[in-house]
Design an enzyme around this catalytic site. Structure first.
Site, short mmCIF file in Angstrom:
data_model
loop_
_atom_site.label_atom_id
_atom_site.label_comp_id
_atom_site.label_asym_id
_atom_site.label_seq_id
_atom_site.Cartn_x
_atom_site.Cartn_y
_atom_site.Cartn_z
N ARG A 14 -7.03 74.79 33.01
CA ARG A 14 -6.96 75.16 33.16
C ARG A 14 -6.05 75.88 31.81
NH1 ARG A 14 -8.53 74.83 37.28
NH2 ARG A 14 -7.23 74.83 39.70
N ILE A 73 15.00 86.01 49.36
CA ILE A 73 14.30 87.48 49.50
C ILE A 73 14.07 88.37 50.61
CG2 ILE A 73 14.64 87.23 46.71
CD1 ILE A 73 11.02 86.82 47.49
N LYS A 126 0.22 86.03 46.85
CA LYS A 126 1.14 86.64 45.38
C LYS A 126 0.05 87.70 44.92
CE LYS A 126 3.07 85.45 42.48
NZ LYS A 126 4.80 85.51 42.54
N GLY A 179 -10.11 73.85 48.43
CA GLY A 179 -10.75 75.59 47.91
C GLY A 179 -10.09 75.10 45.99
N TYR A 220 -1.80 80.13 48.46
CA TYR A 220 -0.57 80.94 47.72
C TYR A 220 -1.10 82.24 46.86
CZ TYR A 220 2.07 81.08 42.91
OH TYR A 220 1.74 81.25 41.29
N THR A 238 0.30 85.86 38.89
CA THR A 238 -0.24 84.34 38.45
C THR A 238 -1.46 85.04 38.02
OG1 THR A 238 -1.18 82.44 38.92
CG2 THR A 238 -0.40 83.83 40.92
N ASP A 239 -2.40 84.09 37.39
CA ASP A 239 -3.39 84.33 36.71
C ASP A 239 -4.22 83.69 38.36
OD1 ASP A 239 -3.64 81.47 37.12
OD2 ASP A 239 -4.49 81.73 34.77
N GLU A 240 -4.22 83.35 39.07
CA GLU A 240 -4.38 82.86 40.28
C GLU A 240 -5.08 84.05 40.82
OE1 GLU A 240 -3.29 78.98 42.04
OE2 GLU A 240 -2.87 77.93 40.42
N THR A 247 7.44 84.51 51.96
CA THR A 247 8.27 84.57 50.71
C THR A 247 7.72 85.28 49.78
OG1 THR A 247 10.11 82.11 51.00
CG2 THR A 247 9.02 83.51 48.45
P1 NAD Z 1 9.68 77.76 41.19
O1 NAD Z 1 8.84 76.88 42.76
O2 NAD Z 1 9.71 76.53 40.04
O3 NAD Z 1 10.38 77.73 41.20
C1 NAD Z 1 11.01 78.99 42.24
C2 NAD Z 1 11.99 79.98 42.53
O4 NAD Z 1 12.75 80.84 44.05
C3 NAD Z 1 13.24 78.44 42.97
O5 NAD Z 1 14.04 78.40 42.22
C4 NAD Z 1 13.42 78.65 44.57
O6 NAD Z 1 14.57 78.33 45.30
C5 NAD Z 1 13.27 80.06 44.60
N1 NAD Z 1 12.42 80.72 45.48
C6 NAD Z 1 11.24 80.40 46.41
N2 NAD Z 1 12.25 80.90 48.19
C7 NAD Z 1 13.02 82.21 47.54
C8 NAD Z 1 13.29 83.23 48.78
N3 NAD Z 1 13.04 82.98 50.16
N4 NAD Z 1 14.50 83.50 48.47
C9 NAD Z 1 15.09 83.41 46.91
N5 NAD Z 1 14.79 82.56 46.56
C10 NAD Z 1 13.62 81.73 46.75
O7 NAD Z 1 8.08 78.51 39.98
P2 NAD Z 1 7.72 78.98 38.70
O8 NAD Z 1 6.91 77.89 38.70
O9 NAD Z 1 9.31 78.84 38.10
O10 NAD Z 1 7.81 80.19 39.46
C11 NAD Z 1 8.05 81.05 39.23
C12 NAD Z 1 7.17 82.73 39.64
O11 NAD Z 1 5.96 82.67 38.32
C13 NAD Z 1 6.42 82.49 40.22
O12 NAD Z 1 6.41 84.08 41.06
C14 NAD Z 1 5.15 81.90 40.50
O13 NAD Z 1 4.34 82.62 41.41
C15 NAD Z 1 4.75 82.92 39.07
N6 NAD Z 1 3.66 82.10 38.60
C16 NAD Z 1 4.20 80.64 37.96
C17 NAD Z 1 3.31 79.90 36.54
C18 NAD Z 1 3.56 78.57 37.15
O14 NAD Z 1 2.91 78.05 35.92
N7 NAD Z 1 4.07 78.34 36.99
C19 NAD Z 1 2.35 80.83 36.51
C20 NAD Z 1 2.35 81.94 36.59
C21 NAD Z 1 3.24 82.63 37.62
O1 DAU Z 2 -1.94 78.57 37.57
C1 DAU Z 2 -1.15 79.74 37.27
C2 DAU Z 2 -0.60 78.72 37.96
O2 DAU Z 2 -0.43 77.19 37.71
C3 DAU Z 2 1.11 79.15 39.15
O3 DAU Z 2 0.06 80.17 39.54
C4 DAU Z 2 1.31 78.43 39.77
O4 DAU Z 2 2.61 78.28 40.48
C5 DAU Z 2 1.27 76.75 39.64
O5 DAU Z 2 1.60 75.54 40.56
C6 DAU Z 2 0.22 76.57 39.46
O6 DAU Z 2 -1.14 76.06 39.75
P1 DAU Z 2 -1.76 74.83 39.66
O7 DAU Z 2 -2.18 74.85 40.68
O8 DAU Z 2 -2.96 75.15 38.47
O9 DAU Z 2 -0.74 73.83 39.32
P2 DAU Z 2 -0.58 72.22 39.49
O10 DAU Z 2 0.22 71.63 38.41
O11 DAU Z 2 -0.64 71.50 40.99
O12 DAU Z 2 -2.27 71.21 38.90
C7 DAU Z 2 -2.40 71.83 37.77
C8 DAU Z 2 -4.50 71.27 38.61
O13 DAU Z 2 -3.85 69.57 38.43
C9 DAU Z 2 -5.27 71.03 39.16
O14 DAU Z 2 -6.13 71.58 38.72
C10 DAU Z 2 -4.96 70.95 40.29
C11 DAU Z 2 -4.74 69.33 39.08
N1 DAU Z 2 -3.99 68.18 39.75
C12 DAU Z 2 -2.39 68.63 40.40
C13 DAU Z 2 -1.47 67.52 40.78
C14 DAU Z 2 -0.23 67.73 41.52
C15 DAU Z 2 -4.18 67.36 40.04
O15 DAU Z 2 -5.41 66.18 39.46
N2 DAU Z 2 -3.63 65.85 40.54
C16 DAU Z 2 -1.65 66.25 41.27
O16 DAU Z 2 -1.83 64.91 41.21
#
Ligand code: NAD
Ligand code: DAU
Length: 377
Positions: free
Chosen positions: A247, A62, A187, A316, A183, A135-137, A102
């Site tokens: 969370r 992208i 966003k 953080g 991150y 994201t809510d972050e 990205t």
């Molecule tokens: P993910 O990491 O599983 O998937 C991201 C995808 O984007 C992958 O398929 C990757 O190959 C692609 N990608 C990365 N860099 C790229 C680039 N430069 N060009 C084209 N494609 C690229 O992520 P996810 O957890 O599915 O999250 C998807 C979206 O939702 C993100 O924007 C994330 O910020 C947002 N989001 C995620 C969560 C969550 O809990 N996972 C919650 C709220 C919002």
């Molecule tokens: O809130 C939305 C976000 O949720 C998205 O925007 C992000 O893309 C997604 O990755 C997620 O972020 P978090 O940092 O909350 O998710 P994660 O699964 O990495 O971690 C969840 C919680 O668990 C967080 O408080 C950190 C903790 N954790 C995580 C990992 C990987 C641990 O304690 N141990 C671990 O090994």
């Protein structure tokens, strides 16, 4: 109605659920899945729909503006659902530049390509939409004012036996941005660019900010799939800090349903928060996961408790996220359809029944899938 929709990041976790939903539900739409296939992108996530006549895959970055220009023109794109991003907080701490490239430059390139194409058409922005998934972050962290939990003020289908809130404050659409990790900073920046393209050029945009998703096809660097896999291999479960962080968890298919609804019915230039009404302390959710995996594997109760290992906290580390998604409930009638107890049972079962998917990722073999499926075409 015929539409040409570009979904970015469709080979990732949430994107694959969105692509599947749109391909199956809208046979009249052409769905173009654009993904760079980074470590997080896995086309195996879409095996069941890859030969559908209304589906096409494009491997592209992208952040490559010329390539984005080419794709939107070639596929006559009239709607964009933008999910592609670097998404893991821990990786952003080690490598912030990739996140800026990205998430910020990539989003900007996509916006610019869409703007140039749409402004070149006789109907301009009519019938077009740029939908940005965030994201809510971006809102920062809430205080944990009720460490033992209080009754949650939200009643929805998702309300379950565990119906706790860990404070009186919630993220609203109007909450001030206050990102803490590279991150969330990247966003937040991308959200600002999307809104700026609406305010400056009149591009029809919508932004949604969602809480933590869980469910099938999540990359096993994130808490839930990582811990399920580690329990299966009887490996330590690294709990950051004291495990007190909170969370708000939402089943991924409920997020995909919200995206579908907002894409079709959301108001231009609006922001909608999407959340699970479902707050958990990490340590409590970890105990639920251990119990569920042990039961499904036939281990004695308590067998894997010894795997819990407290490790150095994430730098953080945001203490509490909790979304108030009543605007979406009120205005568009969305609410989560699944109670957490059912969602986590489904999720654990899926990972245990799809161990080959997990093993191919942990061995790196999934990267070859693209080569075998698409390189020859
Ligand atoms: P993910 O990491 O599983 O998937 C991201 C995808 O984007 C992958 O398929 C990757 O190959 C692609 N990608 C990365 N860099 C790229 C680039 N430069 N060009 C084209 N494609 C690229 O992520 P996810 O957890 O599915 O999250 C998807 C979206 O939702 C993100 O924007 C994330 O910020 C947002 N989001 C995620 C969560 C969550 O809990 N996972 C919650 C709220 C919002
Ligand atoms: O809130 C939305 C976000 O949720 C998205 O925007 C992000 O893309 C997604 O990755 C997620 O972020 P978090 O940092 O909350 O998710 P994660 O699964 O990495 O971690 C969840 C919680 O668990 C967080 O408080 C950190 C903790 N954790 C995580 C990992 C990987 C641990 O304690 N141990 C671990 O090994």
């Amino acid at each position: 109605m015929k539409r040409n929709i570009l979904i970015t990041g469709g080979a990732g976790f949430i994107g694959s659920h969105v692509v599947r939903l749109f391909v199956n539900k809208y046979p009249d739409y052409n769905i173009v899945n654009l993904d760079k296939l980074t470590y997080a992108g896995n086309l195996e996530n879409l095996k069941d729909i890859e030969s559908a006549p209304n589906y096409a895959f494009v491997k592209a970055d992208i952040a490559d503006l010329d390539e984005m220009r080419r794709v939107v023109v070639e596929h006559k794109i009239d709607g964009i659902i933008h999910l592609a991003a670097e998404s893991h907080v821990d990786r952003s701490i080690k490598d912030p530049f990739t996140f800026a490239r990205t998430n910020v430059m990539g989003t900007l390139s996509l916006l610019q390509a869409a703007r140039e194409y749409w402004e070149s058409l006789p109907e301009k922005y009519d019938g077009k939409l740029f939908y940005h998934i965030s994201t809510d972050e971006v809102y920062g962290a809430l205080e944990l004012t009720a460490p033992e939990g209080i009754e949650s003020p939200f009643t929805t289908v998702a309300s379950s036996e565990h119906h706790h809130a860990y404070g009186e404050d919630f993220f609203l659409e109007t909450t001030k941005y206050d990102p803490h990790s590279p991150y969330s900073a990247s966003k937040a920046s991308s959200d600002h660019f999307v809104r700026a393209y609406h305010d400056t050029y009149g591009m029809p945009t919508v932004v949604t900010n969602c809480s933590n998703n869980y469910g099938p096809y999540q990359f096993p660097e994130k808490l839930i799939p990582l811990f399920i896999n580690n329990i299966r291999h009887h490996k330590p479960l690294p709990v950051y800090g004291k495990g007190e962080n909170v969370r708000d968890w939402l089943y991924v298919e409920d997020h995909a349903r919200a995206i579908d609804l907002i894409f079709h019915k959301g108001k231009i230039a609006e922001t909608y928060n999407i959340g699970g009404f479902n707050e958990w302390k990490n340590i409590d959710i970890i105990k639920v996961i251990i119990k569920t995996v042990d039961r499904l594997l036939g281990n004695p109760e308590g067998y894997s408790d010894e795997l819990i290992t407290y490790v150095t906290d994430r730098a953080g580390h945001d203490l509490r996220y909790a979304i108030d998604s009543r605007k979406l409930q009120r205005e568009l009638g969305w609410e989560p359809s699944l109670q957490f107890e059912e969602g986590i049972e489904r999720t654990v079962k899926w990972y245990l029944e799809n161990q080959e998917w997990m093993d191919r990722i942990t061995s790196g073999a999934y990267e070859q899938y693209y080569e075998s499926m698409y390189a020859k075409r």
